[in-house]
Design an enzyme around this catalytic site. Structure first.
Site, PDB file in Angstrom:
ATOM      1  N   ARG A 295       0.894  -1.369  -0.052  1.00  0.00           N
ATOM      2  CA  ARG A 295       0.046   0.074  -0.149  1.00  0.00           C
ATOM      3  C   ARG A 295       0.774   1.447  -0.136  1.00  0.00           C
ATOM      4  NH1 ARG A 295      -4.738  -2.013   4.109  1.00  0.00           N
ATOM      5  NH2 ARG A 295      -6.027  -3.462   2.372  1.00  0.00           N
ATOM      6  N   TYR A 439      -5.940  -1.008  -7.105  1.00  0.00           N
ATOM      7  CA  TYR A 439      -5.346  -2.106  -6.568  1.00  0.00           C
ATOM      8  C   TYR A 439      -4.920  -1.969  -5.102  1.00  0.00           C
ATOM      9  CZ  TYR A 439      -0.721  -0.789  -8.981  1.00  0.00           C
ATOM     10  OH  TYR A 439       0.067  -0.073  -9.531  1.00  0.00           O
ATOM     11  N   GLU A 440      -4.716  -3.133  -4.390  1.00  0.00           N
ATOM     12  CA  GLU A 440      -4.115  -2.835  -2.976  1.00  0.00           C
ATOM     13  C   GLU A 440      -5.042  -2.272  -2.090  1.00  0.00           C
ATOM     14  OE1 GLU A 440      -1.774  -4.845  -2.414  1.00  0.00           O
ATOM     15  OE2 GLU A 440      -0.793  -4.914  -4.264  1.00  0.00           O
ATOM     16  N   GLY A 441      -6.351  -2.357  -2.477  1.00  0.00           N
ATOM     17  CA  GLY A 441      -7.657  -1.824  -1.901  1.00  0.00           C
ATOM     18  C   GLY A 441      -7.940  -0.382  -2.355  1.00  0.00           C
ATOM     19  N   GLN A 446      -9.860   1.921   1.526  1.00  0.00           N
ATOM     20  CA  GLN A 446      -8.565   2.497   2.539  1.00  0.00           C
ATOM     21  C   GLN A 446      -9.553   3.689   3.449  1.00  0.00           C
ATOM     22  OE1 GLN A 446      -5.723   1.713   2.365  1.00  0.00           O
ATOM     23  NE2 GLN A 446      -6.132   0.421   0.520  1.00  0.00           N
TER      24      GLN A 446
END
Length: 599
Positions: A295, A439-441, A446
């Site tokens: 992240r 991506y990565e949340g 978040q």
């Protein structure tokens, strides 16, 4: 991007002048990371970014990756660039000497990772995923697993991935179905399909080490039943070298809007041999080591794009002549003035500059905190750094990537019609960077993590820790008339930040949807206030350097001028965010599903 220049001067300002990395490194035992060594590393990293990566960025986008019968071929020059990267020792910088590393700090490697991403986003994703893989193995792997995989990953001979997502579950990992069956030899047989696996298959390294989430046969449902495994593309023999092919294959690659030279793969595990990392059913806990690193890395990608877009737009604005300045001719010998003289062009350029440099300071601060958590020996300091990182990681990931959307859009806009044309590189930046908010949340994930899990979940303690630091800094500037307006504005926002948090918490007590309704606006508000703190600090430091007689007058004055722009035109965006948060959830949830229909 053509003409990209690594921001060495600004990196040195942020790290060594603003955040005093030199004392930070000495305190953590990195005496060899002297200012001279860091300067030399920056210079070499800049050469690699500018001369090796940037020239194959546009061609890589044009050619893309090719998939045939499970084999992925990267664009021309990518494999050779990776070999140069490995020869230069770049993969091993921030790893211990006992596994072949150079024992340099995490923060140093992360700073130059921004430059590699800015020069060639697609290429930088291949080695980028390996870092999280290595951190996960170092933190949670057995001694045997570390001995088997780490040295090859650290050297760059092998690369790594993270395999989370499945077609039926995106961020809701509790729904994943990939299964792992225990075998008599202590290994596990993994079966299932993962999608959106960056660098899941390629021709740049000898082996690929997958970190995979899967379920054991007796696992409970939901996220409490997820375990973590290491699964290599090629099995590893007793000599530590790759052996026979494991039952891991790439079923296809995605056809994407951007990052076309990065292989985004469907990976099939057909009874593949893997090994359990950590305890059974505790995979998500271990995976957070990887995810948090990823992240922050994604936030750096947003920062990289903001800076690259600013560089391109600034060059063009200085050269492109259109119309005359309303205050008189600035280019009397030419038919028109350069567009940088027009106020609206300056608005776009200054927004890009404010985001690039302000976000760089925030990112460097977070890298410093990561250093403390990894290498610090004082338990209280490590706990404090962990608390601040818990709060700031979702902000770094989401705010730096959301503002990158604006910066890259302005990159196109400054060029006008030419910004829509491939040859200038602006439209590629916009396409490549669009994925970073997803991506990565996603930004929404978040935001919920920040407001729901981190702030409400800690009863406001995590927010209080960071606000205390900022408030103490504001208090230290009392009596400084030059910065009083900005200091008072920041202090006022700190009070408002706490009040808004309490108001949302109170509303959520009777209606939990209030958190989700406010969350993204809350995160963006938090981002604007946090970056304001770093702009104030940069302005104060710049004035100190000017008072000390620095000859870099324009550089330091630009910091002070940009601080004024940020406080006047960007921090004031919090007014609309507050209004949106205070409006509550009824304007979102009052519509029935039937009301959305247009038929």
């Amino acid at each position: 991007m053509e003409g990209y220049k690594a921001p060495q001067r600004d990196a040195m300002f942020v790290t060594h002048e603003l955040l005093d990395y030199q004392s930070h490194y000495q305190k953590l035992g990195f005496d060899e990371a002297s200012e001279d060594l860091v300067t030399a590393i920056f210079a070499e990293a800049a050469k690699f970014a500018e001369n090796t990566l940037a020239p194959i960025n546009a061609s890589g986008d044009e050619e893309g990756c090719k998939w045939e019968d499970g084999v992925v071929t990267t664009p021309k020059g990518f494999k050779e660039a990776y070999a140069t990267y490995v020869e230069g020792g770049w993969p091993s910088m921030a790893h211990p000497e006992e596994v072949g590393g150079q024992n340099l700090p995490y923060s140093l490697a992360s700073i130059i990772a921004e430059w590699f991403s800015a020069a060639n986003h697609s290429w930088a994703m291949y080695p980028g995923l390996s870092q999280g893989c290595m951190e996960t193995l170092k933190a949670h792997g057995t001694e045997e697993q570390q001995n088997t995989f780490l040295a090859k990953l650290v050297s760059g001979e092998w690369t790594g991935t993270m395999c989370l997502t499945e077609s039926h579950c995106g961020s809701d990992l509790g729904m994943l179905k990939c299964r792992a069956e225990p075998q008599e030899d202590g290994s596990y047989s993994l079966t299932g399909t993962k999608i959106f696996i960056s660098a899941g298959e390629h021709d740049m390294s000898e082996n690929i080490v997958h970190i995979v989430l899967a379920r054991l046969p007796d696992a409970p449902e939901g996220t409490k039943g997820i375990s973590l495994f290491v699964v290599p593309k090629f099995n590893v023999g007793p000599d530590g070298e790759k052996a026979d092919r494991n039952a891991v294959h790439c079923g296809s690659i995605e056809h994407k809007m951007g990052i076309k030279a990065s292989a985004t793969c469907v990976i099939n595990f057909d009874g593949a041999k893997g090994f359990l990392i950590g305890e059974p059913n505790r995979g998500l806990n271990c995976m957070f080591t990887f995810m948090n690193t990823a992240r922050i890395g994604t936030g750096l990608e947003g920062l990289a794009a903001s800076d690259a877009a600013f560089q391109g737009a600034l060059r063009y604005a200085k050269d492109r002549i259109q119309f005359r300045s309303l205050t008189g001719r600035k280019n009397p010998d030419g038919p028109a003035d350069p567009i940088i003289v027009h106020p609206d062009v300056r608005r776009m350029l200054l927004t890009q500059k404010a985001f690039a440099e302000g976000n760089r300071a925030l990112a460097a601060y977070c890298m410093q905190l990561v250093d403390v958590t990894l290498y610090g020996t004082d338990a209280a300091e490590k706990q404090l750094a962990d608390a601040k990182l818990a709060l700031l990681t979702p902000i770094v990931k989401a705010f730096l990537t959301e503002t990158a959307q604006e910066s890259t859009s302005y990159g196109m806009q400054v060029y006008g019609g030419h910004g829509f044309i491939k040859e200038w590189g602006m439209e590629q930046l916009a396409r490549d960077t669009r994925i970073c908010t997803m991506y990565e949340g996603t930004t929404g994930i978040q935001a919920i993590d920040l407001l729901g899990r981190k702030i409400m979940g800690s009863n406001g303690e995590l927010l209080g820790v960071f606000i205390k630091e900022v408030a103490e800094y504001c208090a230290s500037l009392r009596g400084n008339a030059q910065f009083s307006a900005w200091t008072n504005a920041l202090a006022s926002h700190l009070d408002e930040w706490q009040q808004i948090t309490m108001d949302i918490g109170k509303a959520a007590a009777s209606n939990p949807d209030e958190i989700g309704a406010a969350s993204v606006d809350y995160l963006m508000y938090s981002g604007y206030v946090t970056v304001a703190y770093f702009w104030l600090k940069m302005a104060v430091k710049a004035q100190e350097q000017l008072d000390a007689g620095s000859t870099e007058v324009d550089y330091y004055k630009s910091k002070i001028q940009t601080t004024g722009f940020y406080f006047d035109r960007l921090l004031t965006r919090t007014r609309s965010l507050v209004s949106a948060m205070q409006s509550g959830s009824d304007n979102l949830m009052g519509m029935t599903e039937a009301m959305f229909a247009q038929e």
